[in-house]
Design an enzyme around this catalytic site. Sequence first.
Site, PDB file in Angstrom:
ATOM      1  N   LYS A   1      10.456  -6.965   3.762  1.00  0.00           N
ATOM      2  CA  LYS A   1      10.139  -7.339   2.241  1.00  0.00           C
ATOM      3  C   LYS A   1       9.935  -5.920   1.669  1.00  0.00           C
ATOM      4  CE  LYS A   1       8.658 -12.010   1.951  1.00  0.00           C
ATOM      5  NZ  LYS A   1       7.368 -12.919   1.428  1.00  0.00           N
ATOM      6  N   LYS A  19       3.716 -11.863  13.212  1.00  0.00           N
ATOM      7  CA  LYS A  19       4.563 -11.461  12.484  1.00  0.00           C
ATOM      8  C   LYS A  19       6.107 -11.562  12.691  1.00  0.00           C
ATOM      9  CE  LYS A  19       5.287  -9.900   7.997  1.00  0.00           C
ATOM     10  NZ  LYS A  19       5.076  -9.131   6.578  1.00  0.00           N
ATOM     11  N   ARG A  57      23.504   1.846  -1.744  1.00  0.00           N
ATOM     12  CA  ARG A  57      23.225   0.194  -1.296  1.00  0.00           C
ATOM     13  C   ARG A  57      22.682  -0.105   0.094  1.00  0.00           C
ATOM     14  NH1 ARG A  57      28.820   0.433  -3.403  1.00  0.00           N
ATOM     15  NH2 ARG A  57      28.668  -0.430  -5.336  1.00  0.00           N
ATOM     16  N   ARG A  85       7.679 -19.004   7.149  1.00  0.00           N
ATOM     17  CA  ARG A  85       6.960 -17.750   6.871  1.00  0.00           C
ATOM     18  C   ARG A  85       6.055 -17.919   5.685  1.00  0.00           C
ATOM     19  NH1 ARG A  85      10.427 -11.764   5.849  1.00  0.00           N
ATOM     20  NH2 ARG A  85       8.448 -10.572   5.446  1.00  0.00           N
ATOM     21  N   GLU A 138      11.789 -16.742   4.025  1.00  0.00           N
ATOM     22  CA  GLU A 138      10.834 -17.355   3.669  1.00  0.00           C
ATOM     23  C   GLU A 138      11.245 -19.091   2.988  1.00  0.00           C
ATOM     24  OE1 GLU A 138       7.487 -15.508   1.977  1.00  0.00           O
ATOM     25  OE2 GLU A 138       6.651 -17.270   0.944  1.00  0.00           O
ATOM     26  N   HIS A 149      -3.922 -16.911   0.336  1.00  0.00           N
ATOM     27  CA  HIS A 149      -3.265 -15.907  -0.357  1.00  0.00           C
ATOM     28  C   HIS A 149      -3.176 -16.768  -1.887  1.00  0.00           C
ATOM     29  CE1 HIS A 149      -2.445 -13.363   2.790  1.00  0.00           C
ATOM     30  NE2 HIS A 149      -1.951 -12.510   2.119  1.00  0.00           N
ATOM     31  N   HIS A 209      -4.712 -14.399  -4.554  1.00  0.00           N
ATOM     32  CA  HIS A 209      -4.100 -13.751  -5.757  1.00  0.00           C
ATOM     33  C   HIS A 209      -4.659 -14.043  -7.037  1.00  0.00           C
ATOM     34  CE1 HIS A 209       0.057 -13.323  -3.212  1.00  0.00           C
ATOM     35  NE2 HIS A 209      -0.857 -12.198  -3.027  1.00  0.00           N
ATOM     36  N   GLU A 251      -6.270  -9.644   7.151  1.00  0.00           N
ATOM     37  CA  GLU A 251      -5.126 -10.020   7.525  1.00  0.00           C
ATOM     38  C   GLU A 251      -4.910 -10.345   9.135  1.00  0.00           C
ATOM     39  OE1 GLU A 251      -2.967 -10.955   5.484  1.00  0.00           O
ATOM     40  OE2 GLU A 251      -3.154  -9.919   3.550  1.00  0.00           O
ATOM     41  N   ASN A 275       1.026 -16.813   4.059  1.00  0.00           N
ATOM     42  CA  ASN A 275       0.346 -16.875   2.841  1.00  0.00           C
ATOM     43  C   ASN A 275      -0.942 -17.525   3.005  1.00  0.00           C
ATOM     44  OD1 ASN A 275       2.440 -15.335   1.317  1.00  0.00           O
ATOM     45  ND2 ASN A 275       3.381 -17.198   1.263  1.00  0.00           N
ATOM     46  N   HIS A 287      -7.047  -6.540  -1.675  1.00  0.00           N
ATOM     47  CA  HIS A 287      -6.315  -7.601  -1.277  1.00  0.00           C
ATOM     48  C   HIS A 287      -7.111  -8.332  -0.162  1.00  0.00           C
ATOM     49  CE1 HIS A 287      -2.859  -9.960  -0.682  1.00  0.00           C
ATOM     50  NE2 HIS A 287      -2.701  -9.568   0.648  1.00  0.00           N
TER      51      HIS A 287
HETATM   52  P1  NAD Z   1      -2.268   1.359  -0.040  1.00  0.00           P
HETATM   53  O1  NAD Z   1      -0.937   1.543   0.405  1.00  0.00           O
HETATM   54  O2  NAD Z   1      -2.813   1.542  -1.387  1.00  0.00           O
HETATM   55  O3  NAD Z   1      -3.290   1.942   0.872  1.00  0.00           O
HETATM   56  C1  NAD Z   1      -4.545   2.123   0.746  1.00  0.00           C
HETATM   57  C2  NAD Z   1      -5.393   3.535   0.454  1.00  0.00           C
HETATM   58  O4  NAD Z   1      -5.627   3.896   1.571  1.00  0.00           O
HETATM   59  C3  NAD Z   1      -4.670   4.431  -0.509  1.00  0.00           C
HETATM   60  O5  NAD Z   1      -5.451   5.147  -1.276  1.00  0.00           O
HETATM   61  C4  NAD Z   1      -4.049   5.359   0.531  1.00  0.00           C
HETATM   62  O6  NAD Z   1      -3.791   6.452   0.191  1.00  0.00           O
HETATM   63  C5  NAD Z   1      -5.282   5.256   1.682  1.00  0.00           C
HETATM   64  N1  NAD Z   1      -4.526   5.790   3.033  1.00  0.00           N
HETATM   65  C6  NAD Z   1      -3.528   5.057   3.501  1.00  0.00           C
HETATM   66  N2  NAD Z   1      -3.490   5.590   4.853  1.00  0.00           N
HETATM   67  C7  NAD Z   1      -4.705   6.335   5.076  1.00  0.00           C
HETATM   68  C8  NAD Z   1      -5.214   6.985   6.325  1.00  0.00           C
HETATM   69  N3  NAD Z   1      -4.600   6.859   7.498  1.00  0.00           N
HETATM   70  N4  NAD Z   1      -6.403   7.809   5.991  1.00  0.00           N
HETATM   71  C9  NAD Z   1      -6.992   7.840   4.899  1.00  0.00           C
HETATM   72  N5  NAD Z   1      -6.229   7.154   3.817  1.00  0.00           N
HETATM   73  C10 NAD Z   1      -5.336   6.219   3.748  1.00  0.00           C
HETATM   74  O7  NAD Z   1      -2.618  -0.164   0.431  1.00  0.00           O
HETATM   75  P2  NAD Z   1      -2.204  -1.030   1.661  1.00  0.00           P
HETATM   76  O8  NAD Z   1      -3.567  -2.137   1.632  1.00  0.00           O
HETATM   77  O9  NAD Z   1      -1.936  -0.333   2.725  1.00  0.00           O
HETATM   78  O10 NAD Z   1      -0.950  -2.014   1.108  1.00  0.00           O
HETATM   79  C11 NAD Z   1      -1.197  -2.793   0.120  1.00  0.00           C
HETATM   80  C12 NAD Z   1       0.351  -3.011  -0.629  1.00  0.00           C
HETATM   81  O11 NAD Z   1       1.023  -3.678   0.318  1.00  0.00           O
HETATM   82  C13 NAD Z   1       0.402  -3.992  -1.789  1.00  0.00           C
HETATM   83  O12 NAD Z   1       1.224  -3.297  -2.733  1.00  0.00           O
HETATM   84  C14 NAD Z   1       1.119  -5.039  -1.092  1.00  0.00           C
HETATM   85  O13 NAD Z   1       1.846  -6.011  -2.082  1.00  0.00           O
HETATM   86  C15 NAD Z   1       1.942  -4.646  -0.015  1.00  0.00           C
HETATM   87  N6  NAD Z   1       2.227  -5.622   0.964  1.00  0.00           N
HETATM   88  C16 NAD Z   1       3.436  -5.947   1.267  1.00  0.00           C
HETATM   89  C17 NAD Z   1       3.788  -6.783   2.143  1.00  0.00           C
HETATM   90  C18 NAD Z   1       5.207  -7.043   2.659  1.00  0.00           C
HETATM   91  O14 NAD Z   1       5.489  -7.914   3.634  1.00  0.00           O
HETATM   92  N7  NAD Z   1       6.117  -5.949   2.315  1.00  0.00           N
HETATM   93  C19 NAD Z   1       2.679  -7.335   2.933  1.00  0.00           C
HETATM   94  C20 NAD Z   1       1.519  -7.237   2.824  1.00  0.00           C
HETATM   95  C21 NAD Z   1       1.313  -6.182   1.662  1.00  0.00           C
HETATM   96 MG    MG Z   2      -1.527 -10.324   2.374  1.00  0.00          MG
END
Ligand code: NAD
Ligand code: MG
Length: 366
Positions: free
Chosen positions: A150, A234, A128, A248, A244, A255, A259, A192, A252, A272
């Site tokens: 999140k 942020k 938990r 918050r 949210e 977005h 999306h 972003e 978006n 994205h």
């Molecule tokens: P990701 O985690 O897939 O990373 C992108 C690519 O870069 C991957 O192939 C990874 O292996 C590679 N990588 C990462 N760090 C690296 C480094 N230093 N050197 C070389 N390669 C590297 O994608 P992302 O864009 O980081 O994240 C997208 C995700 O984040 C989505 O699932 C989205 O829903 C989520 N997200 C969550 C929130 C939240 O508030 N929780 C906000 C925005 C996005």
């Molecule tokens: Mg985003």
Amino acid sequence: MSTSAPGRIEVEVAGAQPYRITIAPGLLDDGAALAAQVRGRQALVLSDDTVAPLYAARVAGALRAARPELSLAHFALPAGESSKTLHWFGRAIDALAALGARRDACVLALGGGVVGDLAGFAAACWMRGIDCVQLPTTLLAMVDSSVGGKTAVDLPQGKNLVGAFHPPRAVLADTGVLRTLPPRELRAGLAEVVKYGAIVDAPFLDWLDAHADALLAMDDDALAAAVARSCAHKAAIVERDPFEHGERALLNFGHTFGHAIETEQGYGGLNHGEAVAVGMVLAARLSETLGLSRPEDGERLRALLTRFGLPVALPAGLDAESLLAHMRLDKKAQAGGLRFIVWERAGRARVLSDVPESTVLAALRS
Ligand code: NAD
Ligand code: MG
């Protein structure tokens, strides 16, 4: 929120444990900084199979040097969004079980947003809720996903449908690791970053314009400054509206359009950040069509995104009606009409409900 020193931001959400975001090159080698966030004697380094070979041994080595008694386990997902599933969540839970993780164990989320979201959700669920320390390695994860609590995994039916709010114990953003990030991922993160300027900080857009070359050349100081300013925004927004219910939602901006583009392209077209870049241009155009904002602001946004090598127009072949259909189903949509984040000018965004579909179609087609 308070910023006690450059590169340090404290996040204080009512009713939750405060946490610190630290931003500096070299943090992954800083055993003392890492160890300070691990309360118990067990830690799981959760990563993906691209990031783990690059950085997991460094993190483990630094931690072991600082805390030789630590019982350390490793787990890596296949890289990419397609691993953000209940299946891989289950495997991460198996890794915690194999470690015999107790209540004071810690998950170290070493990777981009995919790793951060899944690791955070595993930490939220194990007994938990155990500590999760975010070690973001993409620009997007540093400025967005690692902050705010999140966590989630995707279902075939949609993104982020199973998840929890679980604030991290700490965020350590080592900007040095951005050097190995593919340029396309860097640009996605910059979209972003631009978003924060667009919604709450017009002078930041000028700063980004002035430092665009340095950012694209991965200059350490410029990146650290952009990450810190983005995280500060942020953090401030999350502090005021952790769940949210209001403000918050401004995060978006771009977005709803973005999306729809990602979904229509089956997650195999624009990534994205690229989709958000196009989405922000469309949101600006929608605001203009509604008579809320001036064309100059939209032009300025478009010019900055172009400078960062981001797309600013709908990819060829996308049908406006199909995009509209996706927007009707967007998780952020509410009963009774389309809801968008619009802006009145650069740095001043707001939520607008009941936007007529004809206006949205006009913005998509113009
Ligand atoms: P990701 O985690 O897939 O990373 C992108 C690519 O870069 C991957 O192939 C990874 O292996 C590679 N990588 C990462 N760090 C690296 C480094 N230093 N050197 C070389 N390669 C590297 O994608 P992302 O864009 O980081 O994240 C997208 C995700 O984040 C989505 O699932 C989205 O829903 C989520 N997200 C969550 C929130 C939240 O508030 N929780 C906000 C925005 C996005
Ligand atoms: Mg985003």
